[in-house]
Scaffold this active site. Structure first.
Site, PDB file in Angstrom:
ATOM      1  N   ASP A 170      16.169 -43.261  42.607  1.00 39.10           N
ATOM      2  CA  ASP A 170      17.380 -43.804  42.286  1.00 39.10           C
ATOM      3  C   ASP A 170      17.968 -42.575  41.584  1.00 39.10           C
ATOM      4  O   ASP A 170      17.608 -41.865  40.395  1.00 39.10           O
ATOM      5  CB  ASP A 170      17.193 -44.926  41.149  1.00 39.10           C
ATOM      6  CG  ASP A 170      18.706 -45.537  40.972  1.00 39.10           C
ATOM      7  OD1 ASP A 170      19.749 -44.914  41.257  1.00 39.10           O
ATOM      8  OD2 ASP A 170      18.463 -46.769  40.518  1.00 39.10           O
ATOM      9  N   ASP A 171      19.179 -41.961  42.041  1.00 40.38           N
ATOM     10  CA  ASP A 171      19.850 -40.708  41.358  1.00 40.38           C
ATOM     11  C   ASP A 171      19.077 -39.610  41.451  1.00 40.38           C
ATOM     12  O   ASP A 171      19.184 -38.605  40.756  1.00 40.38           O
ATOM     13  CB  ASP A 171      20.265 -41.008  40.062  1.00 40.38           C
ATOM     14  CG  ASP A 171      21.447 -42.212  40.121  1.00 40.38           C
ATOM     15  OD1 ASP A 171      21.850 -42.659  41.056  1.00 40.38           O
ATOM     16  OD2 ASP A 171      21.972 -42.300  39.009  1.00 40.38           O
ATOM     17  N   CYS A 230      24.703 -46.420  44.293  1.00 42.46           N
ATOM     18  CA  CYS A 230      23.608 -47.329  44.226  1.00 42.46           C
ATOM     19  C   CYS A 230      23.844 -48.516  45.381  1.00 42.46           C
ATOM     20  O   CYS A 230      23.093 -48.567  46.154  1.00 42.46           O
ATOM     21  CB  CYS A 230      23.195 -47.876  42.754  1.00 42.46           C
ATOM     22  SG  CYS A 230      22.972 -46.635  41.548  1.00 42.46           S
ATOM     23  N   ARG A 281      22.168 -49.338  48.913  1.00 42.75           N
ATOM     24  CA  ARG A 281      20.998 -50.653  49.146  1.00 42.75           C
ATOM     25  C   ARG A 281      21.301 -51.623  50.355  1.00 42.75           C
ATOM     26  O   ARG A 281      20.653 -51.902  50.924  1.00 42.75           O
ATOM     27  CB  ARG A 281      20.827 -51.104  47.990  1.00 42.75           C
ATOM     28  CG  ARG A 281      20.111 -50.064  46.968  1.00 42.75           C
ATOM     29  CD  ARG A 281      20.254 -50.469  45.470  1.00 42.75           C
ATOM     30  NE  ARG A 281      19.969 -49.104  44.657  1.00 42.75           N
ATOM     31  CZ  ARG A 281      18.873 -48.811  44.396  1.00 42.75           C
ATOM     32  NH1 ARG A 281      17.537 -49.301  44.806  1.00 42.75           N
ATOM     33  NH2 ARG A 281      18.807 -47.638  43.721  1.00 42.75           N
ATOM     34  N   LYS A 317      14.283 -52.370  42.000  1.00 40.59           N
ATOM     35  CA  LYS A 317      15.634 -52.531  41.867  1.00 40.59           C
ATOM     36  C   LYS A 317      16.133 -53.170  42.947  1.00 40.59           C
ATOM     37  O   LYS A 317      16.106 -52.810  44.203  1.00 40.59           O
ATOM     38  CB  LYS A 317      16.510 -51.098  41.570  1.00 40.59           C
ATOM     39  CG  LYS A 317      17.809 -51.281  41.260  1.00 40.59           C
ATOM     40  CD  LYS A 317      18.361 -49.874  40.958  1.00 40.59           C
ATOM     41  CE  LYS A 317      19.828 -49.883  40.988  1.00 40.59           C
ATOM     42  NZ  LYS A 317      20.324 -48.612  40.544  1.00 40.59           N
ATOM     43  N   HIS A 339      20.003 -54.990  43.209  1.00 42.53           N
ATOM     44  CA  HIS A 339      21.352 -54.610  42.961  1.00 42.53           C
ATOM     45  C   HIS A 339      22.195 -54.929  44.290  1.00 42.53           C
ATOM     46  O   HIS A 339      23.088 -53.909  44.651  1.00 42.53           O
ATOM     47  CB  HIS A 339      21.265 -53.040  42.867  1.00 42.53           C
ATOM     48  CG  HIS A 339      22.648 -52.499  42.034  1.00 42.53           C
ATOM     49  ND1 HIS A 339      23.005 -51.092  41.966  1.00 42.53           N
ATOM     50  CD2 HIS A 339      23.453 -53.061  41.313  1.00 42.53           C
ATOM     51  CE1 HIS A 339      24.157 -51.040  41.343  1.00 42.53           C
ATOM     52  NE2 HIS A 339      24.242 -52.191  40.721  1.00 42.53           N
ATOM     53  N   HIS A 347      17.371 -42.303  37.468  1.00 42.21           N
ATOM     54  CA  HIS A 347      18.398 -42.883  36.948  1.00 42.21           C
ATOM     55  C   HIS A 347      18.425 -42.973  35.377  1.00 42.21           C
ATOM     56  O   HIS A 347      17.337 -43.127  34.591  1.00 42.21           O
ATOM     57  CB  HIS A 347      18.668 -44.522  37.622  1.00 42.21           C
ATOM     58  CG  HIS A 347      19.973 -45.084  37.377  1.00 42.21           C
ATOM     59  ND1 HIS A 347      20.714 -45.365  36.013  1.00 42.21           N
ATOM     60  CD2 HIS A 347      20.825 -45.305  38.235  1.00 42.21           C
ATOM     61  CE1 HIS A 347      21.700 -45.791  36.396  1.00 42.21           C
ATOM     62  NE2 HIS A 347      22.154 -45.770  37.542  1.00 42.21           N
ATOM     63  N   ASP A 399      18.831 -42.808  46.838  1.00 41.22           N
ATOM     64  CA  ASP A 399      19.999 -43.603  47.052  1.00 41.22           C
ATOM     65  C   ASP A 399      21.133 -43.007  46.982  1.00 41.22           C
ATOM     66  O   ASP A 399      22.220 -43.414  47.742  1.00 41.22           O
ATOM     67  CB  ASP A 399      19.877 -44.907  45.980  1.00 41.22           C
ATOM     68  CG  ASP A 399      20.165 -44.589  44.817  1.00 41.22           C
ATOM     69  OD1 ASP A 399      19.956 -43.398  44.233  1.00 41.22           O
ATOM     70  OD2 ASP A 399      20.524 -45.457  43.868  1.00 41.22           O
ATOM     71  N   ASN A 400      21.288 -41.867  46.344  1.00 43.61           N
ATOM     72  CA  ASN A 400      22.493 -41.005  46.260  1.00 43.61           C
ATOM     73  C   ASN A 400      22.250 -39.746  45.689  1.00 43.61           C
ATOM     74  O   ASN A 400      20.959 -39.338  45.445  1.00 43.61           O
ATOM     75  CB  ASN A 400      23.541 -41.564  45.584  1.00 43.61           C
ATOM     76  CG  ASN A 400      22.995 -42.119  44.348  1.00 43.61           C
ATOM     77  OD1 ASN A 400      23.125 -43.495  44.352  1.00 43.61           O
ATOM     78  ND2 ASN A 400      22.722 -41.416  43.228  1.00 43.61           N
ATOM     79  N   LYS A 446      26.808 -37.587  42.637  1.00 43.89           N
ATOM     80  CA  LYS A 446      26.572 -38.929  43.064  1.00 43.89           C
ATOM     81  C   LYS A 446      28.455 -39.569  42.862  1.00 43.89           C
ATOM     82  O   LYS A 446      28.998 -39.139  42.068  1.00 43.89           O
ATOM     83  CB  LYS A 446      26.275 -39.941  42.211  1.00 43.89           C
ATOM     84  CG  LYS A 446      26.068 -41.331  41.794  1.00 43.89           C
ATOM     85  CD  LYS A 446      25.243 -41.872  40.792  1.00 43.89           C
ATOM     86  CE  LYS A 446      25.333 -43.351  40.672  1.00 43.89           C
ATOM     87  NZ  LYS A 446      24.537 -43.913  39.536  1.00 43.89           N
TER      88      LYS A 446
END
Length: 548
Positions: free
Chosen positions: A45-46, A83, A87, A140, A142, A233, A339-340, A387
């Site tokens: 994540d991130d 995010c 997903r 996660k 989301h 993140h 994710d990014n 991001k």
């Protein structure tokens, strides 16, 4: 203080010698239709493009580097820049708008922007469960907040643990009343940490994943594990022993760190020899312009961030070690992506009122800070932006795949792949049938292309262009060309083969190519029901105020 050259030599040597010891003890068996592969899909994540060792980082990530060494990497793998839309595409095999999440997990009033997975799509878990797999999620979610219709067990996961929303504290925040702390959901039930002093969320994701895998052995079926870590993140919260490893390592600052990572990427062949590093925004300060106290504070932020990435790698190693000890590793395909790109938000100052949550030093349970654009540009080396934007730094991710019976170790190719390609790839590997109808709903055809030929060393080239849109930020990639428009209607054109850092806008010299790509984009945008952001997005949701 060591020179940047000395530091570079130290971490280059460390990366070479630090391969961990989860070697294979059992003879690799050929995978047949009767022995479907297990699947572990890991999503960070991130995480920035250059934040792991096999993509140029000085951060200690020996387990991911080992997976890369024994497996396969892509130089060009794309996500959806943020995010929830990422997903949605990953789980559905659709562009985010078709999946119902054109903007975020926020309902903006149309099917393409409803804020949760559409009923006209099926999830990886739904398809693989019907193909005979146990389906497990730890981490996660989301992609839907409604517990009655949208939580993981409503979309095909037999067992799940994690956070439903977009972010969570890593520690138990004792200063908050229990009903206001981060909460987690296990098999549809809200749970709170029992051991407040020892709880760390990244560790807990792994603990539950391994628990699910142990229980799953009784079913005597192949498994699909979606391992969706929140690390790294924000908030910047890390274990003291992990932070200690990086104390003083970032006193060199973000400008020098970018150069070190860029050189390492060239050595690793992540970039072509003639590629250039992106030009840093003029509004970002030079490290040498900061005071001593400012430098120490900023260095601390990166130390904590590095500790979070380090801990993420440790936990991935624990999952891999469990698979090895249980004799399942050789018949398991492992995929790792982010994710990014690295995040540029300043969550401590003015973002959602979170400044009030900063009770303690950066890294502690009282911190709700982030490392913002200054370090994000270094994390995304050599790419532009971060991001939320459709420049390469926002939409690019590391990609690692390991499957020893099929994937030759050490592979490294451009690939030009996207999230939408993961579903058809996994379905082909699993022998799963993608439905035309599901639960009484007509299901949209898959948008992506199987990467199996690419993974298995065969000739493969992308047949279709790739498209992006979110909050008015737009892009299309076809072959070496990329047309992009960020927060305005002015289009830019880049030759990504020679200019991955997007340093030279060549639209003036190639207007015909730009027009052709724009026509393709317009047709795609209509087909997936993209709305004019100036209208649908008025006064709704968070939009970054900083420059990309």
């Amino acid at each position: 203080m060591k020179t940047t050259t000395q530091l570079f030599k130290i971490f280059a040597f460390t990366l070479i010698v630090a391969w961990p010891a989860f070697s294979q003890k059992k003879k690799i068996k050929e995978v047949t239709a009767a022995t479907k592969p297990n699947i572990v899909l890991i999503l960070a994540d991130d995480l920035g493009f250059s934040d792991i060792g096999s993509y140029g980082s000085e951060i200690q990530t020996p387990n991911l580097d080992k997976l890369a060494h024994e497996g396969f990497r892509l130089r060009q793998f794309y996500n959806n820049a943020i995010c929830a839309p990422t997903r949605a595409s990953l789980l559905s095999g659709q562009y985010q708008h078709t999946a119902g999440m054109g903007y975020f997990n926020i309902n903006l009033g149309t099917p393409a922007y409803q804020g949760y997975l559409s009923k006209q799509t099926v999830s990886l878990a739904e398809v693989l469960k019907d193909a005979g797999y146990s389906t497990l999620l730890s981490g996660k979610w989301h992609v839907g907040d409604d517990s009655t219709t949208q939580w993981p067990r409503k979309r095909g996961f037999q067992h799940s643990y994690g956070n439903i929303g977009g972010a969570s504290d890593y520690f138990v925040i004792k200063q908050l009343p229990k009903n206001k702390r981060s909460f987690f959901v296990k098999d549809d039930k809200i749970v709170h940490p029992d051991d407040e002093d020892n709880f760390y969320y990244t560790d807990e994701i792994t603990k539950n994943a391994i628990g699910f895998l142990k229980d799953q052995r009784e079913e005597k079926k192949p498994f699909f594990l979606y391992l969706a870590y929140t690390s790294p993140h924000w908030p910047l919260q890390a274990l003291p022993q992990d932070i200690k490893k990086y104390e003083g390592k970032y006193d060199i600052g973000w400008d020098s760190l970018r150069i070190l990572r860029f050189k390492r990427q060239q050595e690793l062949n992540i970039l072509g020899k003639d590629q250039k590093i992106s030009v840093k925004n003029s509004d970002l300060p030079a490290w040498n312009s900061l005071t001593y106290d400012e430098q120490k504070l900023w260095a601390r932020k990166m130390e904590v961030y590095a500790a979070q990435v380090d801990n993420l790698d440790q936990n991935i190693g624990r999952v891999v070690e469990h698979l090895r000890e249980s004799g399942q590793l050789d018949n398991t395909i492992i995929l790792f992506i982010s994710d990014n790109g690295a995040a540029g938000e300043d969550v401590a100052h003015g973002f959602g009122g979170r400044a009030a949550r900063n009770w303690g030093p950066v890294g502690t349970a009282g911190s709700y800070d982030s490392y913002t654009r200054n370090w994000a540009y270094a994390s995304n080396t050599p790419l532009k932006s971060f991001k939320g934007f459709q420049y390469e730094g926002g939409i690019s991710s590391p990609f690692i795949a390991r499957f020893p019976s099929k994937i030759t170790a050490g592979g490294l190719v451009d690939g030009t792949a996207h999230l939408i390609d993961i579903a058809p790839t996994l379905y082909e590997l699993a022998g799963a049938k993608y439905p035309q109808n599901y639960n009484g709903n007509i299901i949209k055809p898959l948008a992506g292309e199987s990467l199996v030929p690419l993974l298995f060393g065969k000739d493969w080239s992308r047949a279709k262009p790739i498209f992006w849109e979110r909050a008015g930020n737009k892009a299309v990639r076809k072959g070496k060309w990329k047309l992009v428009s960020v927060r305005n209607d002015r289009w830019e054109l880049y030759d990504i083969e020679s200019d991955r850092g997007e340093t030279n806008n060549i639209i003036a010299q190639n207007q015909q190519i730009a027009d052709e790509l724009k026509t393709l984009y317009d047709a795609w945008a209509k087909s997936v029901e993209v709305e004019d952001w100036k209208e649908i997005g008025k006064g709704k949701g968070f939009e970054p105020s900083f420059n990309p």
